[in-house]
Design an enzyme around this catalytic site. Structure first.
Site, PDB file in Angstrom:
ATOM      1  CG  HIS A 307      -2.081   0.910   1.085  1.00 23.32           C
ATOM      2  ND1 HIS A 307      -1.991   2.252   1.348  1.00 23.32           N
ATOM      3  CD2 HIS A 307      -3.343   0.688   0.650  1.00 23.32           C
ATOM      4  CE1 HIS A 307      -3.156   2.803   1.090  1.00 23.32           C
ATOM      5  NE2 HIS A 307      -3.996   1.884   0.663  1.00 23.32           N
ATOM      6  CG  ASP A 364      -8.322  -3.538  -2.945  1.00 21.79           C
ATOM      7  OD1 ASP A 364      -9.522  -3.266  -2.807  1.00 21.79           O
ATOM      8  OD2 ASP A 364      -7.452  -2.709  -3.200  1.00 21.79           O
TER       9      ASP A 364
HETATM   10  N1  ACO Z   1       4.371  -7.464  -5.216  1.00 23.22           N
HETATM   11  C1  ACO Z   1       5.724  -7.500  -5.324  1.00 23.22           C
HETATM   12  N2  ACO Z   1       6.547  -6.451  -5.040  1.00 23.22           N
HETATM   13  C2  ACO Z   1       5.957  -5.316  -4.655  1.00 23.22           C
HETATM   14  C3  ACO Z   1       4.560  -5.202  -4.526  1.00 23.22           C
HETATM   15  C4  ACO Z   1       3.741  -6.330  -4.809  1.00 23.22           C
HETATM   16  N3  ACO Z   1       2.424  -6.275  -4.698  1.00 23.22           N
HETATM   17  N4  ACO Z   1       4.240  -3.933  -4.131  1.00 23.22           N
HETATM   18  C5  ACO Z   1       5.407  -3.289  -4.012  1.00 23.22           C
HETATM   19  N5  ACO Z   1       6.449  -4.120  -4.329  1.00 23.22           N
HETATM   20  C6  ACO Z   1       7.887  -3.791  -4.239  1.00 23.22           C
HETATM   21  C7  ACO Z   1       8.334  -2.920  -5.404  1.00 23.22           C
HETATM   22  O1  ACO Z   1       8.801  -3.688  -6.484  1.00 23.22           O
HETATM   23  C8  ACO Z   1       9.440  -2.094  -4.746  1.00 23.22           C
HETATM   24  O2  ACO Z   1      10.570  -2.911  -4.629  1.00 23.22           O
HETATM   25  P1  ACO Z   1      12.053  -2.267  -4.685  1.00 23.22           P
HETATM   26  O3  ACO Z   1      12.129  -1.326  -3.515  1.00 23.22           O
HETATM   27  O4  ACO Z   1      12.982  -3.428  -4.614  1.00 23.22           O
HETATM   28  O5  ACO Z   1      12.122  -1.535  -6.020  1.00 23.22           O
HETATM   29  C9  ACO Z   1       8.915  -1.867  -3.324  1.00 23.22           C
HETATM   30  O6  ACO Z   1       8.068  -2.993  -3.055  1.00 23.22           O
HETATM   31  C10 ACO Z   1       8.139  -0.561  -3.159  1.00 23.22           C
HETATM   32  O7  ACO Z   1       7.088  -0.546  -4.142  1.00 23.22           O
HETATM   33  P2  ACO Z   1       6.483   0.776  -4.761  1.00 23.22           P
HETATM   34  O8  ACO Z   1       5.782   0.434  -6.041  1.00 23.22           O
HETATM   35  O9  ACO Z   1       7.522   1.847  -4.803  1.00 23.22           O
HETATM   36  O10 ACO Z   1       5.430   1.167  -3.667  1.00 23.22           O
HETATM   37  P3  ACO Z   1       4.270   2.228  -3.855  1.00 23.22           P
HETATM   38  O11 ACO Z   1       3.980   2.742  -2.498  1.00 23.22           O
HETATM   39  O12 ACO Z   1       4.581   3.192  -4.913  1.00 23.22           O
HETATM   40  O13 ACO Z   1       3.063   1.320  -4.410  1.00 23.22           O
HETATM   41  C11 ACO Z   1       1.189  -0.102  -4.561  1.00 23.22           C
HETATM   42  C12 ACO Z   1       2.033   0.846  -3.674  1.00 23.22           C
HETATM   43  C13 ACO Z   1       0.859   0.566  -5.905  1.00 23.22           C
HETATM   44  C14 ACO Z   1      -0.127  -0.413  -3.853  1.00 23.22           C
HETATM   45  C15 ACO Z   1       2.006  -1.406  -4.796  1.00 23.22           C
HETATM   46  O14 ACO Z   1       2.313  -2.017  -3.566  1.00 23.22           O
HETATM   47  C16 ACO Z   1       1.274  -2.405  -5.719  1.00 23.22           C
HETATM   48  O15 ACO Z   1       1.362  -2.318  -6.935  1.00 23.22           O
HETATM   49  N6  ACO Z   1       0.496  -3.379  -5.096  1.00 23.22           N
HETATM   50  C17 ACO Z   1      -0.286  -4.304  -5.894  1.00 23.22           C
HETATM   51  C18 ACO Z   1      -1.576  -3.650  -6.343  1.00 23.22           C
HETATM   52  C19 ACO Z   1      -2.577  -3.450  -5.207  1.00 23.22           C
HETATM   53  O16 ACO Z   1      -2.820  -4.347  -4.424  1.00 23.22           O
HETATM   54  N7  ACO Z   1      -3.168  -2.250  -5.159  1.00 23.22           N
HETATM   55  C20 ACO Z   1      -4.202  -1.922  -4.180  1.00 23.22           C
HETATM   56  C21 ACO Z   1      -3.785  -0.813  -3.286  1.00 23.22           C
HETATM   57  S1  ACO Z   1      -5.028  -0.570  -2.052  1.00 23.22           S
HETATM   58  C22 ACO Z   1      -6.171   0.422  -2.759  1.00 23.22           C
HETATM   59  O17 ACO Z   1      -6.005   1.080  -3.750  1.00 23.22           O
HETATM   60  C23 ACO Z   1      -7.456   0.436  -2.087  1.00 23.22           C
END
Ligand code: ACO
Length: 428
Positions: A307, A364
């Protein structure tokens, strides 16, 4: 802490006030930056460090896993309040008295009728249309049928637009579902409460009497409360920005629905189920998909994990996990998809990659599981999210209008070509 932040550029010093929220959140107020520096702006793609407004509606602390609407904890509201009183609280700032709540409900019911001609618009969509697109379109179409709700300035006009939309939205949501199922389109039942009515609109079969299941109603009520607001997320910011041009409430909400649709936002609940189904179809090997999620060369992400704000746990996920267990037990659901979900959850919670990055199951992950158990088609999951988020969007839109916020219009740093002479097509 100091009340002033200083910035030095080319030996020139600038000072900006530091403002503090009621929960001691600190921000540098840079409203005067561009004027004072004669054109310098800040850049912050994704707005990770940018506060777009001050707001009195929702407080969350991602590190501590706190979520409060108007000061009340999400845990208290999910346990003790119902969705309609939560909606009133979000929109108008205080928990309603019995009388005020009864009037709010009666006003909403009095506006629940959707013009029959809206069905003709729905008829134009193929059955395969994604219900989020249908919902955004029908919400926008409501403008033509309710022009009084668009050009609103006074609090009274805003109130009328709000109850109008709160009344009609569940009907549109159910029409988006029933169209997919090939069921006749129903109107609401005014003898029922707001959430009971939603359940009947969604679940009434054409050939059988509708029987209410209170475990389902309670889970639905909780799901709607947990989704009702989440401060300045992507769709809410969209609603505020669209509304800041003085587009009306329905147009602003329609834009919010489109923003919510994406798989990185509300669309994640659909993406979770699609991911689980893909894992099952591929033999149910959760370890393989854990590996893919950790592989930087692989674009696969574990949907429903991580998140932007919650970096320890999502307090909504905690509550909804319990509700999911209750619904599954009551309905006696036995579903291999759910076993895969539990397997992934356990592996991720104990995996160094996920633990180090603080990636926990978000709301979710579990909401999709409940919706599936209730027989709601996967494509409808994000529509259910929109149904819950409606009061939050309305509250944020109303606050933005009452605060007379300026039109949302960010700046940019241009990185394209410098001025160059035009070359006619036959000389290129
Ligand atoms: N699976 C695997 N790796 C992940 C995931 C995931 N679901 N989410 C984040 N990471 C990793 C990234 O690759 C990154 O790794 P790194 O530091 O080695 O490069 C690190 O964790 C940080 O990720 P970011 O994308 O920078 O985190 P951000 O805060 O920008 O993104 C987000 C948050 C978009 C929710 C992300 O975690 C994601 O894509 N999750 C999956 C989609 C999801 O479940 N979305 C629902 C959100 S809740 C809502 O909207 C109600």
């Amino acid at each position: 802490m100091s009340e002033i932040a200083s910035l030095e550029i080319d030996g020139e010093k600038y000072e900006f006030p530091i403002i503090k929220g009621t929960e001691n959140e600190v921000a540098i107020d840079i409203k005067a930056l561009r004027g004072a520096t004669k054109g310098i702006i800040t850049i912050d793609p994704g707005f990770k460090n940018t506060g777009s407004c001050t707001s009195e509606i929702t407080y969350l602390d991602g590190e501590k896993g706190i979520l409060r609407y108007r000061g009340y904890s999400i845990e208290d509201l999910a346990e003790k309040a119902d969705f309609l009183e939560t909606a009133y609280l979000l929109i108008f700032g205080e928990l309603p008295s019995k009388e005020v709540l009864a009037k709010f409900e009666a006003d909403i019911k009095s506006k629940s009728h959707v013009d029959e001609d809206v069905k003709k618009i729905l008829d134009g969509f193929p059955k395969s249309a994604h219900p989020m697109g249908v919902l955004a379109s029908l919400t926008s179409a409501l403008i033509a049928f309710n022009p009084d709700s668009e050009d609103v300035d006074s609090e009274e006009e805003m109130y009328n637009a709000i109850v109008n939309l709160m009344g009609k939205f569940p009907v549109l949501v159910s029409w988006a579902l029933r169209k997919k199922q090939g069921y006749p389109l129903d109107y609401g039942d005014d003898s029922l409460g707001y959430v009971e009515n939603i359940a009947k609109l969604l679940f009434k079969k054409p050939s059988a009497d509708y029987v209410q299941n209170n475990v389902v109603i309670e889970a639905l009520d909780k799901l709607l409360i947990l989704h009702a607001d989440h401060e300045q997320n992507c769709s809410t910011s969209t609603v505020r920005v669209v509304g800041s041009s003085h587009a009306g409430l329905f147009a602003s909400i329609s834009a919010g629905i489109s923003a919510l649709w994406g798989p990185l936002h509300g669309g994640a609940n659909q993406a979770v189920l699609e991911m689980l189904e893909a894992i099952k179809a591929d033999g149910g090997d959760t370890k393989k998909y854990m590996g893919k999620a950790k592989d930087k060369e692989d674009p696969f992400r574990l949907m429903g994990f991580g998140h932007r704000v919650y970096k320890n746990f999502d307090p909504r996920a905690k509550i909804i996990k319990v509700a999911a267990d209750e619904v599954l037990a009551d309905l006696g659901v036995n579903d291999p998809i759910l076993d895969i979900a539990k397997g992934l959850e356990q592996e991720a919670l104990n995996d160094e990659y996920f633990v180090k990055r603080k990636l926990y199951p978000n709301v979710d992950f579990y909401s999709g599981i409940i919706y599936r158990a209730l027989g709601i088609p996967t494509e409808m999951f994000t529509v259910m999210f929109a149904l819950g988020r409606l009061p939050g969007w309305i509250a944020q839109w109303r606050e933005m209008r009452l605060n007379k916020e300026p039109i949302g219009r960010p700046r940019q740093v241009y990185t394209g070509e410098n001025s160059r002479p035009f070359v006619e097509v036959n000389k290129r």
